[in-house]
Scaffold this active site. Structure first.
Site, PDB file in Angstrom:
ATOM      1  N   HIS A 162       0.895  -1.283   0.169  1.00  0.00           N
ATOM      2  CA  HIS A 162       0.092  -0.234  -0.098  1.00  0.00           C
ATOM      3  C   HIS A 162       0.865   1.459   0.171  1.00  0.00           C
ATOM      4  O   HIS A 162       1.940   1.232   0.673  1.00  0.00           O
ATOM      5  CB  HIS A 162      -0.901   0.165   1.164  1.00  0.00           C
ATOM      6  CG  HIS A 162      -1.684   1.059   1.221  1.00  0.00           C
ATOM      7  ND1 HIS A 162      -2.806   1.313   0.499  1.00  0.00           N
ATOM      8  CD2 HIS A 162      -1.623   2.421   1.915  1.00  0.00           C
ATOM      9  CE1 HIS A 162      -3.509   2.442   0.840  1.00  0.00           C
ATOM     10  NE2 HIS A 162      -2.554   3.178   1.821  1.00  0.00           N
ATOM     11  N   LYS A 178      -8.825  -1.593   5.714  1.00  0.00           N
ATOM     12  CA  LYS A 178      -8.995  -1.973   4.371  1.00  0.00           C
ATOM     13  C   LYS A 178      -7.780  -3.130   3.957  1.00  0.00           C
ATOM     14  O   LYS A 178      -8.115  -3.944   3.361  1.00  0.00           O
ATOM     15  CB  LYS A 178      -8.806  -1.015   3.455  1.00  0.00           C
ATOM     16  CG  LYS A 178     -10.223   0.011   3.501  1.00  0.00           C
ATOM     17  CD  LYS A 178     -10.104   1.331   2.684  1.00  0.00           C
ATOM     18  CE  LYS A 178      -9.165   2.141   3.436  1.00  0.00           C
ATOM     19  NZ  LYS A 178      -9.454   3.627   3.123  1.00  0.00           N
ATOM     20  N   ARG A 199     -15.367  12.272   8.294  1.00  0.00           N
ATOM     21  CA  ARG A 199     -14.128  12.716   8.511  1.00  0.00           C
ATOM     22  C   ARG A 199     -13.855  13.866   7.639  1.00  0.00           C
ATOM     23  O   ARG A 199     -13.453  15.150   7.969  1.00  0.00           O
ATOM     24  CB  ARG A 199     -13.077  11.993   8.685  1.00  0.00           C
ATOM     25  CG  ARG A 199     -13.017  11.081   9.911  1.00  0.00           C
ATOM     26  CD  ARG A 199     -12.190   9.823   9.895  1.00  0.00           C
ATOM     27  NE  ARG A 199     -10.796  10.463   9.787  1.00  0.00           N
ATOM     28  CZ  ARG A 199      -9.819   9.810   8.918  1.00  0.00           C
ATOM     29  NH1 ARG A 199     -10.233   8.413   8.476  1.00  0.00           N
ATOM     30  NH2 ARG A 199      -8.464   9.951   8.900  1.00  0.00           N
ATOM     31  N   SER A 232      -7.840   3.478   9.576  1.00  0.00           N
ATOM     32  CA  SER A 232      -8.633   3.746   8.066  1.00  0.00           C
ATOM     33  C   SER A 232      -7.815   2.886   7.036  1.00  0.00           C
ATOM     34  O   SER A 232      -8.622   1.870   6.343  1.00  0.00           O
ATOM     35  CB  SER A 232      -8.869   5.118   7.611  1.00  0.00           C
ATOM     36  OG  SER A 232      -9.109   5.305   6.372  1.00  0.00           O
ATOM     37  N   ASP A 291     -15.326   2.132   7.651  1.00  0.00           N
ATOM     38  CA  ASP A 291     -14.343   3.047   7.263  1.00  0.00           C
ATOM     39  C   ASP A 291     -14.948   3.851   6.236  1.00  0.00           C
ATOM     40  O   ASP A 291     -14.648   5.207   6.024  1.00  0.00           O
ATOM     41  CB  ASP A 291     -13.087   2.481   6.631  1.00  0.00           C
ATOM     42  CG  ASP A 291     -12.217   3.310   6.292  1.00  0.00           C
ATOM     43  OD1 ASP A 291     -11.576   4.383   6.890  1.00  0.00           O
ATOM     44  OD2 ASP A 291     -11.895   3.415   4.973  1.00  0.00           O
TER      45      ASP A 291
HETATM   46  N1  URA Z   1      -6.522   7.093   3.102  1.00  0.00           N
HETATM   47  C1  URA Z   1      -7.321   6.431   3.825  1.00  0.00           C
HETATM   48  O1  URA Z   1      -7.427   5.356   3.217  1.00  0.00           O
HETATM   49  N2  URA Z   1      -7.856   7.007   4.909  1.00  0.00           N
HETATM   50  C2  URA Z   1      -7.479   8.071   5.587  1.00  0.00           C
HETATM   51  O2  URA Z   1      -7.900   8.242   6.461  1.00  0.00           O
HETATM   52  C3  URA Z   1      -6.292   8.889   4.657  1.00  0.00           C
HETATM   53  C4  URA Z   1      -5.981   8.392   3.732  1.00  0.00           C
END
Ligand code: URA
Length: 433
Positions: free
Chosen positions: A82, A187, A168, A183, A161
């Protein structure tokens, strides 16, 4: 349990219990907790933070809030990477086939982009015929057969999320290390891979502007992954300069193919070798130096390129474009940008260059908006290069001529010209395990 009491506790700086965090995530995902209560708690977390246990619990609850990919039927050790996102970041297109060519099992769910340029899925979709929306069965079958699949994230992966991120975004509560770390990692955990390497970018084109913030975020994410039983590593890398020379979807796929054929930009190649070496070391248990050597060799001997071609073929795309970039969708207008003076490129504002590419059509101006696969920027000169007045510094690609003037203005404003060359900057700042 009362949300009011949970909010009060966090506002006062007290840690929340696992049961309180679970109550919040279940209730909010199910629509039983209103946005105003969730927003108040998020703001309290922004001010008071969360400790390691709270952050892990929050992440696990979000990861368990929807579908979770079970990769246990796959032979071997599964791997994922990632990046926190940057301008010209096409590393997945290189690292995924490189790791798979060396025996790793890359099972990667990716997203689309908002702003700057597209995400990995947008980039792959610039390959004619390439399919990214795959059933779970097809995804697993492809990883089992060729060791590699990059598909679009299903709608139900970590739905908590998804809902919280929108809130957010609307309530100025994005910038909090435990919220960002949970967050991203929710994933990744729901995507199921046993080994995860994170590329945490820092600098003007990144989400984290300073090395210190990037380190905090990387450490928090590595601890979460390890707490959840995954093998983890993170690199903190420079995003003050766009990565490679291409910014824009088809342009970036073509640049990734060039690297996989053993040519191309040195810094991009080096970063991809390092990310792959870390991921392979976690996956196959060899040392990082041995994996580094193998990764560099797989770029030269054509095996990593072959693996990308195999993936493109398996997902319905035309692998011939990877050797013949002129077969990608072509921009109607290609315009050279000339240097206004002689000297050196002393600094580039990567974010400004990303925004210039977006103005040309390479990125989304709004959520779910259209993207032009052919649009973008090819940088002929980058930070540290000498230029003479009138030298081409970049080429703009777009289907709408009217986009050229504002994009050119922004691009030149993002380049600082100096009399003397700048000090050279590191590419990889830190490695965290
Ligand atoms: N990318 C994400 O997936 N979540 C965040 O909170 C910030 C960047």
């Amino acid at each position: 349990m009362l949300m009011r009491e949970i909010i009060r506790k966090k506002r006062a700086g007290e840690p929340l219990t696992d049961a309180e965090i679970a109550f919040f995530i279940h209730g909010y995902t199910a629509g039983q907790i209103p946005d105003y209560e969730a927003a108040a708690l998020l703001m309290a977390i922004c001010f008071q933070g969360m400790d390691e246990r709270e952050t892990l619990t929050l992440t696990l609850e979000m990861a368990h809030s929807g579908e979770e990919l079970d990769l246990s039927s796959l032979p071997g050790v599964t791997a994922d990477k990632h990046s926190t996102g940057g301008v010209g970041d096409k590393t997945t297109l290189i690292v995924a086939p490189l790791v798979a060519a060396l025996g790793g099992r890359m099972a990667k769910m990716s997203g689309r982009g908002l702003g700057h340029t597209g995400g990995t899925i947008d980039k792959l979709e610039s390959i004619p015929g390439f399919q990214t929306a795959l059933s779970r069965e097809r995804f697993l079958r492809q990883v089992a057969e060729i060791g590699l699949c990059v598909a679009s994230q299903t709608g139900d992966l970590a739905p908590a999320d998804k809902k919280l991120y929108s809130l957010r975004d609307a309530t100025a509560t994005v910038e909090s290390i435990p919220l960002i770390a949970s967050s991203i990692m929710s994933k990744k955990l729901a995507s199921g891979a046993q080994c995860i390497v994170l590329d945490v970018k820092c600098g003007s084109g990144a989400f984290m502007k300073t090395r210190e913030d990037a380190l905090h975020l990387a450490r928090a994410m590595v601890r979460i992954g390890q707490g959840a039983g995954r093998r983890m590593a993170a690199l903190i890398t420079n995003m003050d300069i766009p990565l490679g020379h291409a910014v824009g979807n088809a342009l970036e796929v073509a640049e990734a193919a060039e690297i996989l054929r053993g040519a191309g930009d040195e810094a991009l190649r080096k970063l991809c070798v390092e990310l792959s070496a870390q991921l392979l070391a976690l996956s196959i248990g060899e040392s990082v130096p041995v994996c580094r050597e193998r990764a560099a060799a797989a770029l030269c001997d054509g095996s990593a390129f072959e693996k990308l071609c195999e993936m493109v073929q398996a997902q319905g795309g035309d692998p011939a474009v990877l050797e013949h970039p002129e077969r990608f969708p072509q921009a109607k207008h290609k315009v050279e940008v000339l240097s206004p003076r002689s000297g050196y490129i002393g600094h580039m504002d990567a974010e400004g260059i990303g925004r210039a590419a977006m103005l040309l059509g390479a990125g989304r101006k709004e959520k779910d908006g259209p993207i032009d696969p052919s649009a973008g920027i090819l940088l002929h000169k980058k930070t540290g290069d000498a230029v003479a007045c009138g030298d081409p510094v970049a080429r703009l690609f777009t289907c709408d001529e009217a986009f050229c003037a504002p994009a050119q203005e922004l691009l030149l404003a993002s380049m600082q010209f100096t009399e003397t060359p700048p000090a050279s900057a590191s590419l990889i700042y830190d490695v965290i395990q």
